[in-house]
Design an enzyme around this catalytic site. Structure first.
Site, PDB file in Angstrom:
ATOM      1  N   THR A  19       0.877  -1.159   0.000  1.00  0.00           N
ATOM      2  CA  THR A  19       0.000   0.000   0.000  1.00  0.00           C
ATOM      3  C   THR A  19       0.913   1.206   0.000  1.00  0.00           C
ATOM      4  O   THR A  19       2.128   1.072   0.074  1.00  0.00           O
ATOM      5  CB  THR A  19      -0.921  -0.082   1.243  1.00  0.00           C
ATOM      6  OG1 THR A  19      -1.738  -1.253   1.138  1.00  0.00           O
ATOM      7  CG2 THR A  19      -1.826   1.119   1.405  1.00  0.00           C
TER       8      THR A  19
ATOM      9  N   ASP B 263     -10.039  -8.871   0.629  1.00  0.00           N
ATOM     10  CA  ASP B 263     -10.177  -8.277   1.959  1.00  0.00           C
ATOM     11  C   ASP B 263     -11.528  -8.596   2.586  1.00  0.00           C
ATOM     12  O   ASP B 263     -11.756  -8.293   3.760  1.00  0.00           O
ATOM     13  CB  ASP B 263      -9.978  -6.760   1.896  1.00  0.00           C
ATOM     14  CG  ASP B 263      -8.509  -6.374   1.813  1.00  0.00           C
ATOM     15  OD1 ASP B 263      -7.655  -7.274   1.889  1.00  0.00           O
ATOM     16  OD2 ASP B 263      -8.213  -5.177   1.663  1.00  0.00           O
TER      17      ASP B 263
ATOM     18  N   SER C  80      -7.690  -1.914   6.605  1.00  0.00           N
ATOM     19  CA  SER C  80      -6.929  -1.411   7.751  1.00  0.00           C
ATOM     20  C   SER C  80      -6.265  -0.074   7.459  1.00  0.00           C
ATOM     21  O   SER C  80      -5.560   0.461   8.331  1.00  0.00           O
ATOM     22  CB  SER C  80      -5.851  -2.423   8.156  1.00  0.00           C
ATOM     23  OG  SER C  80      -6.428  -3.593   8.669  1.00  0.00           O
TER      24      SER C  80
ATOM     25  N   GLY D  49      -0.506  -3.474   5.550  1.00  0.00           N
ATOM     26  CA  GLY D  49      -1.534  -4.472   5.804  1.00  0.00           C
ATOM     27  C   GLY D  49      -2.235  -4.221   7.127  1.00  0.00           C
ATOM     28  O   GLY D  49      -2.446  -3.075   7.536  1.00  0.00           O
TER      29      GLY D  49
END
Length: 591
Positions: free
Chosen positions: A403, A443, A468, A490
């Site tokens: 991410t 997810d 998250s 994560g």
């Protein structure tokens, strides 16, 4: 206050410099524990700015944002330029094929907005999406690769919504730096090359055109290689000229649907109707007091904001400042508060358009005090969720640490804190028109029900999966923005950001020093201690308290900016990744 504690900060910096050097672990050893940590740790100096600043995951992305701000653009304008460049230079982590959560601070009107640009499940998707013919769930890795895991990308819609409200530069100009770089080439970074060498995504070497782009002649791209992406340049030309319509309703949309539905591995359900009907959504921020500050984040379907605020709310019962910077006792309390918050996260948080989330109850001071009273000097083991709603099941879904986070402040004090993702490294491995598509549908819980009871985070048509991601902003007692920050990582994102917030508030560290802190995580399981100098001693102390401890590399990618009362800016970038903070003033040391 943070900006006045120079002596204390200097002492902490000296200690952290030593741990940063000790934390440079050999690539192969780190890769065995966590591929995202394989490129080591490089000490970074804080950035300073008089008027504006960008902190992002690649130097080219940071420069693209700074260039926009230098021309008088807003924080939103810069965010668009940054995300476009990250699509090219950090394709493993985010891009226009993914989604984002965006916090925007309107400094003139003293108003915080949050935009949900999270991916959606296709309208044809249901709870059986990841079930085998025998009713058993697919393994997670089998669920990831291919078109089945692709959700409707949302980041462009979210940025377009923000630009319509708070942009002042022409949309068409914000993609030009990336178009030029895609046409002329960019230098492949050591991090990107290392992740390709490790083949962290098993689909990338199997699916065209991704395998030809990332593994030319069957070999992974090498660091320092000059790589062009004319397909992405053409895509961005279309978007820059005609807005997001081609992406959601035109030829680009058709190409995306074709790529997903005809994936050689696990063809997906994405349809043109899904793209045409997608819209980003303004949601209310979630905020709660911590010490003398107000901390705000993104509400569901992000679990980041609520879980971070619950952790902090539980820790209000403990004097972390008195316990000292990253002391063993303080970190023990942190892990226990995180256990309790994650227990509630895994039971209650999902997309509020589909399920009820007891947000007020989760953040009520009396409830948080009750949870804090459960913490002792010993590790509590697996924490159970509070009884806030009947009939809820505790479930989890893995989120991989690929991410990116962007923090931006413009010359008028407006700010963006945006976390963006395509989920696993290189997403679904489905590539179209020069960019990768996400695998965010993994997810969701792969199991729609347990013992006849439906799971809150199950797949449903048009639903957004729980995340998250935790973009965060911190305000002082007068309501002024003081910090904007966030991280990839994560499920550990929440711990990374929360520990950094504690560093900023309780321990009065500067942004770079708070980011540099050796990290510790516990998501209601084992305790992970970052492998740096002194970690073995910390691990031993925690084991004596009953913790199940693993010493390992941790892969935060924190970026943050502090706004000082005099208007100056301090920025930080994570030494564990390749990011950079840059303002309109030359970088300088903290010394």
């Amino acid at each position: 206050m943070i900006w006045l504690r120079k002596i204390r900060i200097h002492l902490v910096l000296v200690a952290l410099s030593a741990t940063a050097l000790a934390g440079c672990v050999g690539g192969q050893q780190a890769a065995q524990q966590d591929p995202e940590a394989a490129t080591g740790r490089v000490a970074k100096e804080q950035a300073t700015g008089n008027n504006y600043m960008v902190a992002a995951a690649t130097e080219m992305a940071t420069d693209a944002g700074v260039e926009v701000l230098a021309k008088g653009g807003t924080a939103v304008d810069a965010a668009i330029a940054v995300q476009a460049m990250l699509t090219l230079t950090e394709p493993q982590s985010s891009g226009i094929g993914g989604g984002a959560f965006i916090l925007y601070w309107d400094n003139e009107n003293k108003q915080l907005y949050t935009i949900d640009a999270r991916e959606k499940a296709p309208l044809a998707a249901g709870g059986d999406l990841f079930l085998k013919a025998n009713g058993e769930p697919e393994s997670w890795i089998d669920a990831v690769v291919g078109g089945r895991s692709v959700g409707v990308p949302g980041v462009l819609a979210g940025l377009n919504m923000a630009h319509e409200r708070w942009g002042n530069q022409r949309w068409s100009e914000l993609f030009q730096a990336t178009i030029t770089a895609a046409d002329e080439g960019f230098e492949v970074s050591p991090r990107l090359a290392r992740l390709l060498e490790l083949e962290i995504n098993p689909g990338l070497t199997k699916l065209s055109p991704a395998k030809e782009y990332f593994y030319p002649n069957g070999k992974p791209l090498q660091a320092g290689t000059w790589k062009k992406n004319p397909e992405l340049a053409a895509t961005l030309r279309s978007i820059s000229a005609d807005g997001i319509k081609p992406f959601y309703e035109g030829e680009l949309a058709t190409d995306m649907v074709t790529a997903v539905q005809n994936s050689a591995i696990a063809p997906g359900l994405l349809a043109e109707e899904d793209l045409a009907s997608y819209s980003a959504k303004l949601r209310d921020p979630v905020c709660a007091p911590y010490r003398n500050y107000e901390v705000c984040g993104m509400g569901p379907p992000s679990s980041g904001g609520l879980t971070l605020l619950q952790t902090l709310g539980i820790l209000e019962s403990f004097d972390l400042a008195e316990l000292g910077v990253n002391s063993e006792e303080a970190l023990h309390y942190f892990t226990q508060a995180s256990r309790l918050a994650f227990a509630d996260r895994n039971r209650y948080i999902a997309d509020t358009d589909f399920v009820e989330v007891p947000m007020a109850a989760m953040l009520h001071p009396d409830y948080l005090a009750e949870r804090a009273a459960m913490i002792s000097a010993e590790d509590m083991g697996f924490a159970r969720a509070g009884e806030l709603l009947e009939g809820r099941l505790t479930t989890s879904s893995p989120e991989l640490p690929n991410t990116t986070h962007v923090a931006i402040v413009d010359a008028k004090g407006n700010a963006v804190s945006m976390t963006s993702s395509i989920e696993m490294g290189f997403g679904s491995s489905v590539m179209v028109n020069g960019y990768l598509l996400n695998n965010q549908l993994t997810d969701f819980s792969r199991v729609p029900e347990i013992n006849g009871n439906q799971v809150a985070n199950r797949v449903e048509p048009g639903k957004r999966p729980r995340s998250s991601m935790a973009p965060t902003m911190i305000f002082d007692a007068e309501g002024n923005l003081r910090h904007a920050l966030g991280s990839p990582g994560g499920t550990r994102i929440i711990n990374y950001v929360t520990q950094t917030v504690i560093g900023l508030i309780d321990w009065e560290l500067g942004m770079q020093q708070a980011i540099d802190l050796p990290k510790i995580t516990n998501v209601n399981g084992g305790t992970a201690v970052e492998k740096v100098a002194g970690s073995s001693e910390l691990a031993a102390d925690l084991k004596a308290r009953g913790h199940d401890v693993q010493v390992r590399d941790l892969n935060s990618g924190l970026h943050g900016i502090t706004l000082l009362p005099d208007g100056n800016l301090i920025g930080g970038a994570d030494p564990r990744r390749e990011g950079r903070a840059k303002g309109d003033q030359k970088d300088e040391s903290n010394d």
